[in-house]
Motif scaffolding. Structure first.
Motif, PDB file in Angstrom:
ATOM      1  N   GLY A 449      36.670  43.105  31.299  1.00  0.00           N
ATOM      2  CA  GLY A 449      36.481  43.365  32.730  1.00  0.00           C
ATOM      3  C   GLY A 449      37.027  42.250  33.602  1.00  0.00           C
ATOM      4  O   GLY A 449      37.301  42.452  34.790  1.00  0.00           O
ATOM      5  N   ASN A 450      37.184  41.068  33.021  1.00  0.00           N
ATOM      6  CA  ASN A 450      37.707  39.949  33.811  1.00  0.00           C
ATOM      7  C   ASN A 450      39.145  40.164  34.261  1.00  0.00           C
ATOM      8  O   ASN A 450      39.631  39.471  35.140  1.00  0.00           O
ATOM      9  CB  ASN A 450      37.581  38.646  33.009  1.00  0.00           C
ATOM     10  CG  ASN A 450      36.144  38.210  32.903  1.00  0.00           C
ATOM     11  OD1 ASN A 450      35.522  37.849  33.892  1.00  0.00           O
ATOM     12  ND2 ASN A 450      35.586  38.296  31.696  1.00  0.00           N
ATOM     13  N   TYR A 451      39.814  41.108  33.624  1.00  0.00           N
ATOM     14  CA  TYR A 451      41.172  41.460  34.059  1.00  0.00           C
ATOM     15  C   TYR A 451      41.156  41.847  35.538  1.00  0.00           C
ATOM     16  O   TYR A 451      42.055  41.498  36.299  1.00  0.00           O
ATOM     17  CB  TYR A 451      41.673  42.620  33.200  1.00  0.00           C
ATOM     18  CG  TYR A 451      43.085  43.057  33.477  1.00  0.00           C
ATOM     19  CD1 TYR A 451      44.160  42.272  33.106  1.00  0.00           C
ATOM     20  CD2 TYR A 451      43.341  44.264  34.118  1.00  0.00           C
ATOM     21  CE1 TYR A 451      45.467  42.678  33.355  1.00  0.00           C
ATOM     22  CE2 TYR A 451      44.640  44.691  34.365  1.00  0.00           C
ATOM     23  CZ  TYR A 451      45.702  43.886  33.988  1.00  0.00           C
ATOM     24  OH  TYR A 451      46.979  44.285  34.242  1.00  0.00           O
ATOM     25  N   PHE A 452      40.120  42.554  35.935  1.00  0.00           N
ATOM     26  CA  PHE A 452      40.028  43.008  37.330  1.00  0.00           C
ATOM     27  C   PHE A 452      39.516  41.901  38.247  1.00  0.00           C
ATOM     28  O   PHE A 452      39.790  41.902  39.433  1.00  0.00           O
ATOM     29  CB  PHE A 452      39.124  44.250  37.416  1.00  0.00           C
ATOM     30  CG  PHE A 452      39.690  45.407  36.651  1.00  0.00           C
ATOM     31  CD1 PHE A 452      40.700  46.174  37.183  1.00  0.00           C
ATOM     32  CD2 PHE A 452      39.247  45.692  35.366  1.00  0.00           C
ATOM     33  CE1 PHE A 452      41.269  47.217  36.462  1.00  0.00           C
ATOM     34  CE2 PHE A 452      39.804  46.727  34.640  1.00  0.00           C
ATOM     35  CZ  PHE A 452      40.813  47.490  35.188  1.00  0.00           C
ATOM     36  N   VAL A 453      38.751  40.974  37.676  1.00  0.00           N
ATOM     37  CA  VAL A 453      38.298  39.837  38.473  1.00  0.00           C
ATOM     38  C   VAL A 453      39.500  38.946  38.801  1.00  0.00           C
ATOM     39  O   VAL A 453      39.603  38.384  39.886  1.00  0.00           O
ATOM     40  CB  VAL A 453      37.220  39.040  37.708  1.00  0.00           C
ATOM     41  CG1 VAL A 453      36.724  37.873  38.547  1.00  0.00           C
ATOM     42  CG2 VAL A 453      36.058  39.954  37.326  1.00  0.00           C
ATOM     43  N   LEU A 454      40.420  38.850  37.846  1.00  0.00           N
ATOM     44  CA  LEU A 454      41.604  38.017  38.055  1.00  0.00           C
ATOM     45  C   LEU A 454      42.550  38.622  39.082  1.00  0.00           C
ATOM     46  O   LEU A 454      43.266  37.916  39.773  1.00  0.00           O
ATOM     47  CB  LEU A 454      42.354  37.843  36.729  1.00  0.00           C
ATOM     48  CG  LEU A 454      41.766  36.841  35.747  1.00  0.00           C
ATOM     49  CD1 LEU A 454      42.423  36.988  34.383  1.00  0.00           C
ATOM     50  CD2 LEU A 454      41.965  35.426  36.261  1.00  0.00           C
ATOM     51  N   HIS A 455      42.581  39.940  39.139  1.00  0.00           N
ATOM     52  CA  HIS A 455      43.546  40.609  40.016  1.00  0.00           C
ATOM     53  C   HIS A 455      42.780  41.506  40.983  1.00  0.00           C
ATOM     54  O   HIS A 455      42.625  42.701  40.751  1.00  0.00           O
ATOM     55  CB  HIS A 455      44.531  41.426  39.188  1.00  0.00           C
ATOM     56  CG  HIS A 455      45.132  40.650  38.061  1.00  0.00           C
ATOM     57  ND1 HIS A 455      45.988  39.598  38.279  1.00  0.00           N
ATOM     58  CD2 HIS A 455      44.970  40.737  36.725  1.00  0.00           C
ATOM     59  CE1 HIS A 455      46.355  39.083  37.109  1.00  0.00           C
ATOM     60  NE2 HIS A 455      45.739  39.754  36.153  1.00  0.00           N
ATOM     61  N   LYS A 456      42.311  40.895  42.033  1.00  0.00           N
ATOM     62  CA  LYS A 456      41.459  41.671  42.946  1.00  0.00           C
ATOM     63  C   LYS A 456      42.274  42.479  43.931  1.00  0.00           C
ATOM     64  O   LYS A 456      41.852  43.536  44.366  1.00  0.00           O
ATOM     65  CB  LYS A 456      40.537  40.716  43.709  1.00  0.00           C
ATOM     66  CG  LYS A 456      39.616  39.949  42.795  1.00  0.00           C
ATOM     67  CD  LYS A 456      38.688  39.074  43.616  1.00  0.00           C
ATOM     68  CE  LYS A 456      38.105  37.979  42.763  1.00  0.00           C
ATOM     69  NZ  LYS A 456      38.594  36.661  43.172  1.00  0.00           N
ATOM     70  N   ASP A 457      43.422  41.972  44.279  1.00  0.00           N
ATOM     71  CA  ASP A 457      44.268  42.699  45.227  1.00  0.00           C
ATOM     72  C   ASP A 457      44.925  43.880  44.513  1.00  0.00           C
ATOM     73  O   ASP A 457      45.439  43.734  43.397  1.00  0.00           O
ATOM     74  CB  ASP A 457      45.336  41.750  45.769  1.00  0.00           C
ATOM     75  CG  ASP A 457      46.275  42.437  46.727  1.00  0.00           C
ATOM     76  OD1 ASP A 457      45.962  42.461  47.915  1.00  0.00           O
ATOM     77  OD2 ASP A 457      47.303  42.964  46.266  1.00  0.00           O
ATOM     78  N   VAL A 458      44.915  45.021  45.156  1.00  0.00           N
ATOM     79  CA  VAL A 458      45.382  46.229  44.479  1.00  0.00           C
ATOM     80  C   VAL A 458      46.869  46.141  44.110  1.00  0.00           C
ATOM     81  O   VAL A 458      47.286  46.597  43.048  1.00  0.00           O
ATOM     82  CB  VAL A 458      45.078  47.488  45.337  1.00  0.00           C
ATOM     83  CG1 VAL A 458      45.952  47.543  46.563  1.00  0.00           C
ATOM     84  CG2 VAL A 458      45.209  48.753  44.527  1.00  0.00           C
ATOM     85  N   SER A 459      47.661  45.526  44.968  1.00  0.00           N
ATOM     86  CA  SER A 459      49.085  45.375  44.645  1.00  0.00           C
ATOM     87  C   SER A 459      49.268  44.439  43.471  1.00  0.00           C
ATOM     88  O   SER A 459      50.061  44.694  42.564  1.00  0.00           O
ATOM     89  CB  SER A 459      49.843  44.807  45.848  1.00  0.00           C
ATOM     90  OG  SER A 459      49.897  45.749  46.869  1.00  0.00           O
ATOM     91  N   GLU A 460      48.526  43.350  43.505  1.00  0.00           N
ATOM     92  CA  GLU A 460      48.645  42.380  42.414  1.00  0.00           C
ATOM     93  C   GLU A 460      48.213  43.019  41.093  1.00  0.00           C
ATOM     94  O   GLU A 460      48.846  42.820  40.053  1.00  0.00           O
ATOM     95  CB  GLU A 460      47.772  41.170  42.726  1.00  0.00           C
ATOM     96  CG  GLU A 460      47.969  40.017  41.759  1.00  0.00           C
ATOM     97  CD  GLU A 460      46.909  38.941  41.925  1.00  0.00           C
ATOM     98  OE1 GLU A 460      46.451  38.731  43.053  1.00  0.00           O
ATOM     99  OE2 GLU A 460      46.534  38.334  40.906  1.00  0.00           O
ATOM    100  N   LEU A 461      47.168  43.819  41.163  1.00  0.00           N
ATOM    101  CA  LEU A 461      46.682  44.484  39.958  1.00  0.00           C
ATOM    102  C   LEU A 461      47.733  45.462  39.427  1.00  0.00           C
ATOM    103  O   LEU A 461      48.019  45.508  38.224  1.00  0.00           O
ATOM    104  CB  LEU A 461      45.374  45.221  40.280  1.00  0.00           C
ATOM    105  CG  LEU A 461      44.741  46.035  39.162  1.00  0.00           C
ATOM    106  CD1 LEU A 461      44.452  45.171  37.946  1.00  0.00           C
ATOM    107  CD2 LEU A 461      43.451  46.697  39.653  1.00  0.00           C
ATOM    108  N   ALA A 462      48.306  46.225  40.327  1.00  0.00           N
ATOM    109  CA  ALA A 462      49.321  47.204  39.911  1.00  0.00           C
ATOM    110  C   ALA A 462      50.547  46.506  39.321  1.00  0.00           C
ATOM    111  O   ALA A 462      51.064  46.916  38.272  1.00  0.00           O
ATOM    112  CB  ALA A 462      49.731  48.061  41.111  1.00  0.00           C
ATOM    113  N   GLU A 463      50.984  45.454  39.977  1.00  0.00           N
ATOM    114  CA  GLU A 463      52.196  44.759  39.509  1.00  0.00           C
ATOM    115  C   GLU A 463      51.944  44.023  38.197  1.00  0.00           C
ATOM    116  O   GLU A 463      52.791  44.030  37.299  1.00  0.00           O
ATOM    117  CB  GLU A 463      52.679  43.781  40.594  1.00  0.00           C
ATOM    118  CG  GLU A 463      53.233  44.499  41.812  1.00  0.00           C
ATOM    119  CD  GLU A 463      53.473  43.568  42.995  1.00  0.00           C
ATOM    120  OE1 GLU A 463      53.678  42.362  42.772  1.00  0.00           O
ATOM    121  OE2 GLU A 463      53.433  44.056  44.131  1.00  0.00           O
TER     122      GLU A 463
END
Lengths: 824, 110
Positions: A449-463
């Motif tokens: 779940g920390n993957y999403f904590v690291l990438h909170k911004d939706v664009s950053e998460l997608a990229e």
């Protein structure tokens, strides 16, 4: 010779084409109406590759007046109807048929003709009116990604002077471009150019804007599809023509608007008109772009060697990898190096698979083993070695940015533990991807779940997800259509919308975040301000009212066996680790305009990976057992220039962590990891997390203080990118090895192996043998041994302290030598 | 066997860090555990990342706002006193300033 071969082939009843053919491209001509043109291309072809461009010397004879063809092969339509063209080159002839479908000239379309004209002539380039602020008061969308706005800007802004419907030739757009008026961008084209004619005709037709139902480009065809250069033949050029096929079934020659580029300028160059000039040996991808589509043409230029077929036939083939590698080497006339020695293999395999050196006992036993299958057995042993888990956990920690830079310590450990367990269990790659991308609940209980904590911004998460799991960067498309790829801005935001429904909330425990999927929320298109239907790249969109978990939907698409990107992304990463160079370079730059050096091999490896249910160890076993992996790193005269096609093992510097751990192993003095640097780099504090004996490869935190690792290019784990880890040489590395504390302190340490060897009464010869086996995995040569023994004997005459220092210097010399620092 | 053999237990017998129970890491981290994070639903993110944060994305900034007081309290709690104090303090200061300004204006008007 080719004529003779053609004759032989023609006379035989074999079901394959003659070795050399006269081919005319496009194979079937389709033209929209009168005055439209199509460039014809006449080539001599061998096994599907053009070997000579014969267009200039060809004679073209149309069957009807429907079309006319000039001496250069430019076909112009006169009226509607079917036709045939007979093409003659010397004694050879070929016929090509076609159709002119309309009986009146069609209008130029803003989206498919005007915008490409502006793009081709550089008007909407980043340096001109495509700049963020535009130029000289005119701002166009970069490379025309927003036709609607561009049309408004051209026809409505600036008091509508840019387009003059009453006197089209007086339009500002045209007068500036031909420099009848002062223009900072200089002359873009002349009045007799086709570009001028397109724009003038469009204005005369009333400057119609883009329509929602405009046909869009479905695919690009480039002819010839491949070029084979004769390294000993006369120098020649090849012309490429490009055909766009539209959604309404129409097709047209778009060469004049296409963008050309070469991925390997040293192998082949290409002009802006698509004329290819071979320049060197190897293989080059000529990239072709039009509108939002891209494609490539391959230029193969064999090395000027004369390697006979038996050389390749006799080269060992351990599995399917070798079939594909040798086929490519034969095409390029690159002979493979010999197989490496057993001593080279054991050291190489230990370092590549586990990041450690084999012990002297392991080396000795392996060299003494007479089993012809001992290499395969060693591979199996390595894949189950405890150090394998350390090494690959560390590698995936780079990929997923495990560190305390953004995660609190408990969360970092939870994430690391998840990855480590995944490696230890050899969890299929698709399962790990799904676990990460659909992680829910406490980030401390479910580390993924920390993957999403690291990438909170939706664009950053997608990229980040795109780079980590698809091996491709789509960040450019956030603001405009991707300049090097087919991804559009609309596709980017449809894809990003898949990640818009992830909710994070603090938990009760220190550092705990609760990850959950939310029933609502959308990522809004940056330009349109609306939400695009959530859709994977090239995938089916999810209905807007769908209640399905978008993350699960994405994971389903990602891990489907027919996903064209997912398996390849991992295959390329693993292949690069073992072979020193990815089939695609950089390892996370998979895109259509950056094709693999061996496409057939890449496809086969990916298919095998999928077929074996994403078993990462199976993939590694295939690579490690291949003869390609087991080749010597010593180049032959004929393959010394090759660094792309795996004719030999490519030398590479060991990663910093591996070197540091090897220093600990050889000297017997572990490295302490007892301090941590703050994320800002401005403070260092002691920590007691890592007990003595913890290896560098076992430290998941990139903030654990180590100047050595920093100097040797460890990944900072700030952004998911293979570029974070560097293997370049630097002055600081040399200084660190020469004068730094890391190695020198280990050698001087009271518990150092040097002191123990001396205390145990080892002779100089025993010490030299041991150090060579420990560090280099081989015995010293007679010359090496003599040289070192002389030095040590000389030092021993001056007392015990002098001998100790001489032994330390000897070990230092071995551990800082290239043979040690490089895997070979 | 190498002195730092990957499979070997540490010389002092301590377990490898990843073998230690998660609770130990949490206890070791203590109250500072969250210091390195931006805060999982950090308000800073929502403000700073521009147009992309119009979306209620992974940052969940919008979500946090919509969830109202409960979420806000979560954030305040998560920030270990720091930003919570700041927000409350600023709000209070603003109110006092407003009232003071209004009072002064009324006095002048009279």
């Amino acid at each position: 010779m080719r004529v003779l071969l053609s004759l032989c082939a023609a006379l035989s009843a074999a079901p394959f084409a003659p070795a050399a053919d006269l081919r005319v491209y496009p194979p079937e001509i389709r033209i929209g109406g009168p005055n439209r043109t199509q460039q014809l291309l006449v080539v001599e072809e061998e096994n599907g590759r053009a070997v000579r461009d014969l267009t200039a010397g060809a004679r073209f004879t149309p069957s009807t007046d429907t079309v006319k063809v000039d001496a250069g092969g430019l076909l112009t339509a006169n009226g509607a109807g079917d036709f045939k063209i007979t093409v003659a080159v010397g004694e050879k002839t070929a016929t090509v048929g076609g159709t002119v479908s309309g009986d009146k000239p069609g209008d130029w379309n803003f989206r498919n003709h005007v915008i490409p004209t502006l793009t081709r002539t550089g008007c909407n380039a980043g340096a001109c009116h495509g700049a963020l602020a535009g130029k000289g008061g005119l701002k166009l969308s970069l490379r025309g990604y927003d036709p609607e706005t561009d049309w408004f800007v051209l026809t409505r802004q600036a008091l509508a002077r840019r387009v003059d419907l009453t006197a089209p030739a007086d339009s500002l757009t045209l007068k500036k471009a031909v420099r009848k008026m002062p223009h900072g961008g200089g002359t873009r084209f002349t009045e007799d150019s086709p570009h001028y004619k397109v724009l003038l005709d469009w204005i005369r037709a009333g400057a119609p804007g883009p329509k929602a139902d405009d046909a869009h480009v479905e695919r690009l065809d480039v002819f010839p599809p491949a070029v084979l250069v004769d390294p000993k033949g006369p120098k020649g050029t090849f012309r490429a023509i490009v055909r766009a096929v539209y959604s309404d079934g129409a097709a047209e020659d778009v060469t004049r608007w296409a963008r050309f580029g070469s991925a390997e300028e040293l192998v082949a160059r290409v002009s802006e008109d698509g004329v290819i000039t071979p320049a060197g040996s190897g293989e080059a991808a000529i990239t072709v772009g039009f509108g939002t589509k891209v494609t490539t043409l391959t230029v193969t230029a064999p090395f000027p060697n004369d390697v006979k077929a038996p050389v390749f036939a006799a080269s060992p083939r351990n599995n399917f990898v070798d079939e594909f590698v040798l086929k490519k080497l034969q095409l390029l006339q690159i002979p493979p190096s010999e197989q490496c020695t057993d001593a080279e293999f054991i050291r190489r395999a230990y370092l590549d698979a586990c990041g450690i050196l084999p012990t002297p006992d392991e080396v000795t036993a392996f060299l003494a083993d007479a089993d012809p299958k001992k290499r395969a057995r060693l591979v199996d042993t390595l894949l189950d070695h405890p150090a394998f888990v350390d090494y690959w956990s560390h590698k995936w920690s780079d990929l997923f940015l495990v560190s305390s830079r953004k995660l609190p310590q408990p969360a970092m450990w939870a994430f690391y533990r998840k990855l480590r367990q995944s490696v230890a269990d050899n969890q299929p790659w698709d399962r790990l991807a799904r676990d990460v991308l659909t992680a829910s609940g406490s980030s401390l209980t479910n580390g993924a779940g920390n993957y999403f904590v690291l990438h909170k911004d939706v664009s950053e998460l997608a990229e980040t997800t795109s780079i980590a799991f698809l091996g491709m960067s789509i960040g450019c498309a956030k603001c405009h259509n991707h300049p090097l790829e087919k991804w559009t801005q609309d596709q980017y935001w449809a894809y990003a919308n898949l990640f818009a429904r992830v909710g994070l909330k603090n938990g009760d425990r220190a550092g705990e975040v609760l990850v959950q999927s939310k029933p609502d929320g959308d990522a809004l298109h940056l330009r349109r301000g609306t939400a695009m239907p959530a859709a994977p790249l090239d995938g089916r969109p999810l209905p807007a009212d769908s209640a399905a978990d978008r993350r699960a939907y994405f994971a389903d698409w990602l891990t489907a066996p027919d996903n064209p990107y997912f398996a390849k992304a991992l295959v390329n990463r693993v292949w690069r680790n073992y072979m020193g160079r990815g089939l695609v370079e950089a390892e996370d730059d998979l895109r259509e305009t950056n094709p693999p050096s061996n496409r057939a091999l890449f496809d086969a490896l990916a298919a095998d990976f999928v077929k074996n249910r994403y078993d990462v160890k199976h993939l590694m076993r295939v690579i490690l057992n291949s003869a390609a992996y087991q080749r010597s790193s010593t180049p032959l005269k004929e393959n010394v220039a090759d660094d792309r096609f795996y004719s030999r093992y490519l030398l590479r510097r060991l990663p910093g962590e591996v070197i540091l751990d090897a220093y600990s192993d050889v000297t017997g003095v572990p490295t302490p990891f007892d301090r941590i640097t703050s994320a800002g780099g401005d403070a260092i504090t002691p920590i007691a997390t890592y007990p003595a004996g913890t290896r560098a490869a076992q430290v998941p935190d990139s903030l654990a203080t180590s100047r050595f690792l920093d100097a040797f290019g460890r990944a900072e784990r700030v952004q998911t990118c293979s570029c974070e880890r560097t293997s370049d040489a630097s002055v600081s590395q040399a200084l660190h090895l020469n004068n730094g504390h890391t190695l020198n302190d280990k050698l001087r340490d009271k518990n150092s192996a040097v002191g123990k060897w001396i205390a145990a009464g080892l002779t100089d010869e025993q010490i030299v043998d041991r150090v060579f086996l420990l560090a280099l995995g081989r015995n010293p040569t007679t010359v090496e041994k003599r040289k070192f023994l002389d030095i040590l004997a000389g030092a021993a005459k001056e007392g015990a302290q002098s001998r100790r220092e001489a032994v330390e210097d000897f070990v230092w010399a071995v551990l800082t030598g290239r043979e040690f620092l490089f895997n070979h | 066997m190498n002195p730092t053999d990957p499979g070997a237990p540490p010389p002092d017998g301590a377990p490898k860090p990843w073998h230690r129970p998660q609770q130990e890491h949490e206890q070791q981290a203590g109250g500072d555990a969250i210091a390195n994070t931006d805060g999982p639903t950090g308000m800073g993110d929502a403000v700073s990342s521009g147009a992309a944060d119009l979306v209620s994305g992974a940052a969940d900034a919008a979500g946090a706002a919509l969830e109202g007081a409960g979420a806000a309290l979560d954030i305040a709690g998560g920030c270990a006193g720091g930003c919570a104090d700041g927000c409350a303090g600023c709000s209070l200061a603003l109110l006092v300033t407003l009232f003071a300004a209004a009072g002064t204006a009324m006095a002048l008007f009279r």
